[in-house]
Each structure stands twice: as C-alpha cells, then as structure tokens.
Scaffold this active site. Structure first.
Site, PDB file in Angstrom:
ATOM      1  N   ASP A 139     -12.233   6.915   3.505  1.00  0.00           N
ATOM      2  CA  ASP A 139     -11.022   6.698   4.307  1.00  0.00           C
ATOM      3  C   ASP A 139     -10.602   5.224   4.323  1.00  0.00           C
ATOM      4  O   ASP A 139      -9.515   4.893   4.774  1.00  0.00           O
ATOM      5  CB  ASP A 139     -11.252   7.221   5.735  1.00  0.00           C
ATOM      6  CG  ASP A 139      -9.955   7.468   6.478  1.00  0.00           C
ATOM      7  OD1 ASP A 139      -8.886   7.435   5.833  1.00  0.00           O
ATOM      8  OD2 ASP A 139     -10.021   7.697   7.702  1.00  0.00           O
TER       9      ASP A 139
ATOM     10  N   GLU B  79      -9.422   3.489   1.997  1.00  0.00           N
ATOM     11  CA  GLU B  79      -8.890   3.587   0.637  1.00  0.00           C
ATOM     12  C   GLU B  79      -7.791   2.571   0.355  1.00  0.00           C
ATOM     13  O   GLU B  79      -7.551   2.225  -0.800  1.00  0.00           O
ATOM     14  CB  GLU B  79      -8.364   5.009   0.395  1.00  0.00           C
ATOM     15  CG  GLU B  79      -6.926   5.283   0.848  1.00  0.00           C
ATOM     16  CD  GLU B  79      -6.709   5.156   2.354  1.00  0.00           C
ATOM     17  OE1 GLU B  79      -7.690   5.206   3.102  1.00  0.00           O
ATOM     18  OE2 GLU B  79      -5.545   4.988   2.765  1.00  0.00           O
TER      19      GLU B  79
ATOM     20  N   LYS C  79       0.860  -1.186   0.000  1.00  0.00           N
ATOM     21  CA  LYS C  79       0.000   0.000   0.000  1.00  0.00           C
ATOM     22  C   LYS C  79       0.894   1.233   0.000  1.00  0.00           C
ATOM     23  O   LYS C  79       1.694   1.430   0.914  1.00  0.00           O
ATOM     24  CB  LYS C  79      -0.906   0.004   1.235  1.00  0.00           C
ATOM     25  CG  LYS C  79      -1.672   1.332   1.433  1.00  0.00           C
ATOM     26  CD  LYS C  79      -2.614   1.298   2.637  1.00  0.00           C
ATOM     27  CE  LYS C  79      -3.222   2.677   2.927  1.00  0.00           C
ATOM     28  NZ  LYS C  79      -4.133   2.681   4.091  1.00  0.00           N
TER      29      LYS C  79
ATOM     30  N   ARG D 236      -7.560  -0.618   0.899  1.00  0.00           N
ATOM     31  CA  ARG D 236      -8.064  -1.851   0.276  1.00  0.00           C
ATOM     32  C   ARG D 236      -8.413  -1.632  -1.197  1.00  0.00           C
ATOM     33  O   ARG D 236      -8.384  -2.566  -1.995  1.00  0.00           O
ATOM     34  CB  ARG D 236      -9.263  -2.375   1.081  1.00  0.00           C
ATOM     35  CG  ARG D 236     -10.432  -1.439   1.125  1.00  0.00           C
ATOM     36  CD  ARG D 236     -11.385  -1.742   2.283  1.00  0.00           C
ATOM     37  NE  ARG D 236     -10.807  -1.343   3.584  1.00  0.00           N
ATOM     38  CZ  ARG D 236     -11.407  -1.550   4.759  1.00  0.00           C
ATOM     39  NH1 ARG D 236     -12.584  -2.152   4.815  1.00  0.00           N
ATOM     40  NH2 ARG D 236     -10.824  -1.157   5.873  1.00  0.00           N
TER      41      ARG D 236
ATOM     42  N   LYS E   2     -10.262  12.806   7.734  1.00  0.00           N
ATOM     43  CA  LYS E   2      -9.766  12.501   9.077  1.00  0.00           C
ATOM     44  C   LYS E   2      -9.664  13.803   9.871  1.00  0.00           C
ATOM     45  O   LYS E   2      -9.326  14.841   9.296  1.00  0.00           O
ATOM     46  CB  LYS E   2      -8.357  11.902   8.998  1.00  0.00           C
ATOM     47  CG  LYS E   2      -8.262  10.487   8.514  1.00  0.00           C
ATOM     48  CD  LYS E   2      -6.805  10.037   8.528  1.00  0.00           C
ATOM     49  CE  LYS E   2      -6.620   8.655   7.912  1.00  0.00           C
ATOM     50  NZ  LYS E   2      -7.277   7.583   8.654  1.00  0.00           N
TER      51      LYS E   2
HETATM   52  N1  BES Z   1      -4.279   4.563   6.801  1.00  0.00           N
HETATM   53  C1  BES Z   1      -5.411   4.327   7.604  1.00  0.00           C
HETATM   54  C2  BES Z   1      -5.130   3.408   8.784  1.00  0.00           C
HETATM   55  C3  BES Z   1      -4.130   3.895   9.787  1.00  0.00           C
HETATM   56  C4  BES Z   1      -4.526   4.669  10.866  1.00  0.00           C
HETATM   57  C5  BES Z   1      -2.794   3.541   9.687  1.00  0.00           C
HETATM   58  C6  BES Z   1      -3.603   5.108  11.797  1.00  0.00           C
HETATM   59  C7  BES Z   1      -1.860   3.977  10.626  1.00  0.00           C
HETATM   60  C8  BES Z   1      -2.271   4.752  11.673  1.00  0.00           C
HETATM   61  C9  BES Z   1      -6.529   3.715   6.763  1.00  0.00           C
HETATM   62  O1  BES Z   1      -6.567   4.124   5.434  1.00  0.00           O
HETATM   63  C10 BES Z   1      -7.823   4.100   7.371  1.00  0.00           C
HETATM   64  O2  BES Z   1      -8.120   5.257   7.374  1.00  0.00           O
HETATM   65  N2  BES Z   1      -8.561   3.126   7.863  1.00  0.00           N
HETATM   66  C11 BES Z   1      -9.830   3.366   8.447  1.00  0.00           C
HETATM   67  C12 BES Z   1     -10.797   2.339   7.897  1.00  0.00           C
HETATM   68  C13 BES Z   1     -12.205   2.563   8.328  1.00  0.00           C
HETATM   69  C14 BES Z   1     -12.756   3.806   7.655  1.00  0.00           C
HETATM   70  C15 BES Z   1     -13.014   1.358   7.959  1.00  0.00           C
HETATM   71  C16 BES Z   1      -9.684   3.221   9.962  1.00  0.00           C
HETATM   72  O3  BES Z   1      -9.022   2.301  10.401  1.00  0.00           O
HETATM   73  O4  BES Z   1     -10.231   4.062  10.670  1.00  0.00           O
HETATM   74 ZN    ZN Z   2      -4.777   4.764   4.616  1.00  0.00          ZN
HETATM   75 MN    MN Z   3      -7.677   5.923   5.204  1.00  0.00          MN
END
Ligand code: BES
Ligand code: ZN
Ligand code: MN
Length: 480
Positions: A330, A332, A248, A334, A260
C-alpha cells in the site's frame, strides 16, 4: 467549463444578480440603497465572506458581499467573496460585480482572484447520470471604469485559464476508475497537449520495462489494466529556467495485497490527483505565456491485488538502479514516483517538484485543509510557499530529518518501502529523496486536501484540483 467571465464598464442589462462589495466600516455603496444600520438589522456587517441577498421588485437581485477590513484587502478575501457571491446568487445565470473601488489590490490581481473564486464555486462534477449536475451560472461579468479596464481584462483572462485548469484536474479525479484508467488519462494528456502546444510522449508497459522503471511495473503487476507514463514538455522561447513536475497517478489504490479496508478504498479513484494537477498545470502554461521550460511526468497505474501482484518481501529495481524491499504494497506511490523522479533528474532541470496523495500520515499531521511540503532546498520550498499564499492553496513544511533514514534500512535491498509507525511524511520523503540526486527538489503531499465532503467557499464537493493553481503560479514565477 459552462460559465464564462466577461468584462464591462457598467453593469449590463442582462445581469440577473449584482454583487456589491461592502467593507465592515465606512460608507456603504449608494447603489445598494440601504444604510449600514439597515444592513446590520438584517445581520449583515460586511464581514469577509458574508452575503445578504436583496431581491428587487424590478431589475436584478442585489447581493451585498462582505469584504471585511477595506484597508487589509487581499486576493484571498476577494476570491472567497466572489465564491460567496456566486453561491448566494446560485439561481441566477448572469452575475455581475464591480471591481471599481477595491483599494490596495491591483486591478489584474483582483480580477483574477474574483474570476477564480466565482468560477471555482460554480464547479460541479457533471456525474454519470440521466440528468447531469449543473449550475445556473453562465456568465460572470466584472465591471470597472476606464482606468482599471485593461487590468481587469487581463486578470479575468488569467483567472479563466487557472480555473479551467482546476476544473480539468477536478474532473479527472472525480471520474470513476473504470472511466479513468491509465490509458484514459494518457489519451486525455495527448488531447490536452495537442490543444495547448505541448510535446507529449506516452510510454507503455514494454517501453517502461525497457527503461528499467521497476517501480511502475511492480505496482502494476497485480492489475489487468496496463500502466502508462506520460512526459509532457512545454518549451517557450528563451526559457528563464527549467522545472520538472512529477505527479503520482495511481488510478485506483486498493492497497494491493496489503489490501485497504473497504472504507479506505472509496476515495482511491482520486489517488491520481497529483498526476491530474500536473496535467492541468501543463495545459495552462501557453495561455499564460509562461517563460519557464516545464517538463511534466504522469506516473499512471492501478494498484491491485491478484495472483500476479507484487508480494511482500519482493525487491524492485528502479530507473536509477537503486532497489527497495516491499514491506507494504500500500506504500505504492513512492514506488512510481521513484521512477518518475529518476527520469526527471536525467532531463537536467533546475528544480523538481513532485505532487502526490502519498500518506495518511500527512492527514494526521496537518488535517484536511493543507498539504505537506518537504524538500532538500529551502529556497525552492520558500518559492512554493509564496505560490501557496498567492493561490490560497495551503501548504506547511515538515523537515527532511536525515537521522530517520535508518528506519528505511533493509538487509536485502538499498531500502525498505516503509518506515516505522511514526513520522510517515518524513520517511516517505526520505525515500523519495533517494531518487533526486543533487537537484533542488520539493515534495507536496496532498492526501488531505485532494477532496472535500461538501461545498466550502470556492471548493466544491468532491475532488478539489489542489495544487493546480499553486503549480501554475510556481511555474510562472520561477526563474533560475
Ligand atoms: N494513497 C494512499 C494515501 C492516501 C490515503 C491518500 C487516504 C488520500 C487519502 C497511499 O498510497 C497509502 O496507502 N499510504 C499508506 C502508506 C503506509 C502503508 C506506509 C498510508 O498512508 O496508510
Ligand atoms: Zn496511494
Ligand atoms: Mn496506497
């Protein structure tokens, strides 16, 4: 990398500091010139990772380095001990340590662990400053007698390569987003490929569109910065199998329209840590004479909000023809991995491993010190677990629970891009599993261990390069 690792039969005159391994029982090495009671009086018991700095009136500073139970010595203990030594001797340029009598660990494995621990602890991100961050260490000398010299030299060389790879992954992830966008990392990949004998192909936005990579384009839609997909190929003579690695590479994850909060964005320049680990791994394979063919995919784009951004309710069509309805922009990672995994399957590998800073849910489940691993093939997951143990990059398996698939059901597309509020690692993995067909596949969620707040053993503040050494070990030990 600023410091080098060298080997010698005896401590060189140039050494400013000398590390002396001391177990928690038995004889104290005579070179230290102190009894166990005297060491104990200074609070030093030889516990693993403990150090005691003993400045000398003349000659190098001596550093007693605890290695714990001599009968239970492991590469992990040695890696940590070397890191502790380098941190304790942080003012010194040339640090020497003897690997002459470390029972139970072969010379090459011991030297690799010590080289890695010492170099990784000496890592600093230079930063973008008038006076760059640096460390004093210029040379780590590993000494051993005739009998172990060859093994120590081999291990020192390997440890130098794996540490340099981790340095690259750390540097890429620590670099600010304006200095490390999709075009920058693709340029870096071309540079690495040239230097390390890899085949490299870079795909731009038009090419991705022509290839049907709707996940990459969808995530990129809100950004003024174009996407890049990079395919790197390492082909040894008579390969003993073929693995594909998919990383990724979200160069900055603002969340998109599902924006975010500010606090959640600060670390998101590191949302390309998976791609960084894949690139760094690929660059180390030739030097380590890897016998496995390895294909690496870097899926690189920003995730930004704007008038052209991906909207909630939009449907994307991925490379393999499947579709997803966007319920949260968010989620994204996947979406870009879906295209990468689809392409990896087309290469016909024996196994696919993806690595991604995918979910906050994984941090909730496992904390910040270990990655989650989920897969459709237990033997593959077990191989990764073995590499995890060998490299001390912790992973913990979570289940690919098929009955949760209905949480992804959509009325307008083949699936939605998020599940419910619970089981986020599992639902994100189920999403990814839609793109791997029958190929043995495992997913590493490195959201937690991608960075550390402060120096901690062989981890240095900032990006950790997590997964680089693990994937290198995995590629080296893979056989069909
Ligand atoms: N890149 C983030 C996950 C992340 C958060 C990595 C903090 C490292 C530190 C990912 O793209 C994300 O935003 N995931 C969301 C998914 C949710 C919307 C289902 C999450 O985990 O909140
Ligand atoms: Zn991300
Ligand atoms: Mn994200």
């Amino acid at each position: 990398m600023t410091a080098i690792v060298t080997t010698a039969r005896t401590t060189p005159k140039s050494a400013n500091a000398v590390g002396v391994p001391v177990a928690n029982s038995g004889a104290v090495p005579r070179s230290l010139g102190l009894s166990r009671a005297a060491l104990a009086a200074h609070g030093f018991e030889g516990k693993a990772g403990q150090t005691l700095v003993l400045p000398a009136a003349t000659g190098p500073t001596q550093v007693a380095v605890g290695i714990g139970d001599a009968a239970a010595l492991t590469p992990q203990v040695l890696r940590n001990a070397a890191a502790a030594l380098v941190r304790a001797a942080s003012k010194h340029a040339v640090v020497s340590t003897s690997l002459a009598d470390l029972p139970g660990v072969d010379a090459a494995t011991a030297a690799q662990a010590v080289a890695e621990g010492g170099l990784l602890a000496a890592y600093r991100y230079a930063g973008i400053k008038k006076t760059p961050n640096t460390t004093a260490l210029t040379e780590l000398v590993l000494t051993a007698g005739e009998a172990r010299a060859k093994g120590v030299a081999t291990g020192a060389e390997r440890g130098t390569v794996t540490a340099a790879a981790a340095y690259l992954a750390r540097d890429l992830a620590n670099t600010p987003p304006a200095h490390m966008n999709a075009r920058h990392i693709a340029d870096k990949a071309v540079e690495v490929a040239k230097a390390t004998g890899l085949e490299v192909e870079v795909f731009n936005k038009d090419q991705l569109a022509a290839m049907g990579c709707g996940g990459m384009l969808g995530v990129n839609r809100g950004s003024t910065e174009p996407p890049r997909m990079v395919r790197l190929t390492y082909t040894p003579r008579n390969p003993q199998g073929h693995v594909a690695l998919v990383g990724k590479g979200v160069m900055f994850d603002s969340g998109g329209l599902s924006l975010k909060p500010s606090d959640g964005q600060i670390a998101m320049k590191m949302d390309m840590s998976g791609a960084a680990a894949v690139l760094a791994t690929m660059g180390a394979l030739k030097a380590l004479k890897c016998r496995t063919k390895v294909t690496g995919y870097l899926m690189c784009t920003d995730n930004m909000p704007s008038g052209s951004a991906l909207k909630l309710g939009d449907v994307l069509t991925f490379r393999n023809g499947k579709t997803a309805e966007i319920h949260n922009t968010d989620a994204e990672g996947r979406l870009v991995l879906a295209d990468g995994l689809s392409l990896a399957v087309e290469d016909g590998p024996d196994a696919i491993v993806d690595i991604a800073t995918l979910t906050g849910a994984c941090m909730v489940a496992l904390g910040m010190k270990m990655a989650g691993v989920v897969g459709n093939d237990q033997a593959l997951v077990d191989r990764l677990r073995a590499s995890s143990t060998a490299t001390d990059e912790s992973i913990w398996q979570l289940p690919l629970e098929k009955s949760y698939r209905k949480l992804l059901d959509s009325n307008v597309a083949d699936m939605r891009n998020i599940g419910g509020p619970y089981g986020g690692v599992i639902t994100s993995s189920l999403f990814l599993s839609e793109f791997v067909g029958d190929v043995p596949w495992a997913h590493l969620d490195i959201a937690g261990p991608m960075a550390v707040d402060g120096d901690d053993g062989w981890l240095s503040r900032g990006a950790t390069g997590f997964g680089t050494r693990l994937l290198i070990d995995f590629a080296l030990s893979f056989a069909k």
